[in-house]
Design an enzyme around this catalytic site. Structure first.
Site, mmCIF file in Angstrom:
data_model
loop_
_atom_site.group_PDB
_atom_site.id
_atom_site.type_symbol
_atom_site.label_atom_id
_atom_site.label_comp_id
_atom_site.label_asym_id
_atom_site.label_seq_id
_atom_site.Cartn_x
_atom_site.Cartn_y
_atom_site.Cartn_z
ATOM 1 N N GLU A 186 -4.424 4.612 3.925
ATOM 2 C CA GLU A 186 -3.219 4.371 3.484
ATOM 3 C C GLU A 186 -2.378 5.900 3.095
ATOM 4 O OE1 GLU A 186 -0.704 4.080 -0.994
ATOM 5 O OE2 GLU A 186 -2.884 4.530 -1.416
ATOM 6 N N GLU A 281 1.821 -1.405 -6.643
ATOM 7 C CA GLU A 281 1.216 -0.217 -7.528
ATOM 8 C C GLU A 281 2.256 0.467 -7.466
ATOM 9 O OE1 GLU A 281 -1.921 3.179 -5.971
ATOM 10 O OE2 GLU A 281 0.077 2.837 -4.338
#
Length: 305
Positions: A186, A281
């Protein structure tokens, strides 16, 4: 009566949904009579996002998510949960027909414990955490796990740091690939000292690792902050993107609270044939039950038609 209210009336806590013998009580299938329409995009909330609407623990929250039409869950902290709690989550999700999104391969403060350094102690710790993650992934029926390489190592050239990260991820891929598991790296925007920040940088590392167990987690919030031009960037790196996360910018809240045109972004993702999970998220823009209702409605608005 909705399933979560039924459980509450029985006095059953979602965090302790067990019989006196210690066996897990079977959960309930999604009740279509009371359920909202299922989202077409596979959006994945996380625990705590609906704590006011489903206050009786993790089972109550999972039941609420399913009733609202969500088909998946992500839980960054899964690795730190007890075996009993992991098992309860997995059994409940299975009964609801939900699938598991990412959890984090977290060996502590993994931002600061940097794979860029090439230090053996960091490599060993990372690989040990990967091995532990395999067992958890099997237990909770997960496929994807988030990894981040950590901070820049200021005394090393960028090429050497990149080589160190590639080597670490090659070693990790050897652990995950035999089990059909995928680590998704990520790129982040939280801190300018973080090494991995851009999609093309992640793409290059994936190509170098050359394993189906090493792909990109494209977090739209972070990528909007770091580089923008979202659809064009996703197009260029698409064959290495395995997982997507959501959050509007500024603020990192639900779609519609910031500048990102999520209807267009989701249209692009859908037209690419994406069948994976889009993890939610982010935080809630507004508090309480009303804020949670507004969050769900925001996703109804941007879901593909």
């Amino acid at each position: 009566m909705e399933r979560r209210k039924f459980l509450r009336n029985l006095g059953i806590s979602g965090s302790a949904l067990t019989l006196a013998t210690g066996a897990v009580m079977p959960s309930f299938a999604r009740n279509e009579e009371f359920a909202e329409p299922t989202f077409k995009m596979d959006f994945a909330p996380h625990f705590g996002m609906f704590r006011n609407s489903a206050p009786d623990g993790i089972v109550d929250q999972l039941n609420f998510m399913a009733d609202q039409g969500f088909r998946s869950l992500e839980d960054n902290g899964m690795l730190g949960r007890s075996v009993e709690e992991q098992t309860l989550i997995a059994k409940t999700m299975e009964s609801l027909g939900m699938r598991m999104g990412v959890f984090v391969v977290d060996g502590g403060d993994n931002w600061k414990v940097s794979l860029t350094s090439g230090k053996q102690e960091f490599m060993d710790h990372f690989l040990d955490t990967c091995r532990k993650s395999v067992e958890v992934a099997k237990r909770v029926n997960a496929t994807w796990m988030t990894v981040v390489p950590g901070y820049f190592e200021r005394n090393l050239p960028i090429g050497v740091q990149t080589g160190n990260v590639i080597e670490a991820y090659k070693r990790a891929a050897e652990i995950f690939e035999p089990h059909g598991l995928v680590m998704v790296m990520e790129p982040l925007s939280d801190n300018p000292d973080l090494f991995l920040r851009h999609a093309d940088q992640s793409y290059m590392i994936c190509k170098a690792v050359d394993s189906p167990a090493c792909k990109i987690l494209y977090d739209i919030y972070h990528m909007q902050r770091n580089e923008g031009n979202l659809i064009a960037t996703m197009q260029k790196t698409w064959d290495e993107i395995a997982y997507i996360q959501i959050g509007d910018n500024p603020g990192r809240k639900e779609p519609g609270t910031g500048e990102i045109n999520y209807q267009n972004v989701f249209k692009f993702i859908h037209e690419k044939g994406f069948k994976g999970i889009c993890g939610m998220e982010h935080g809630n823009a507004n508090p309480g039950v009303e804020g949670e209702k507004a969050l769900i409605e925001a996703y109804r608005k941007v879901d593909i038609s």
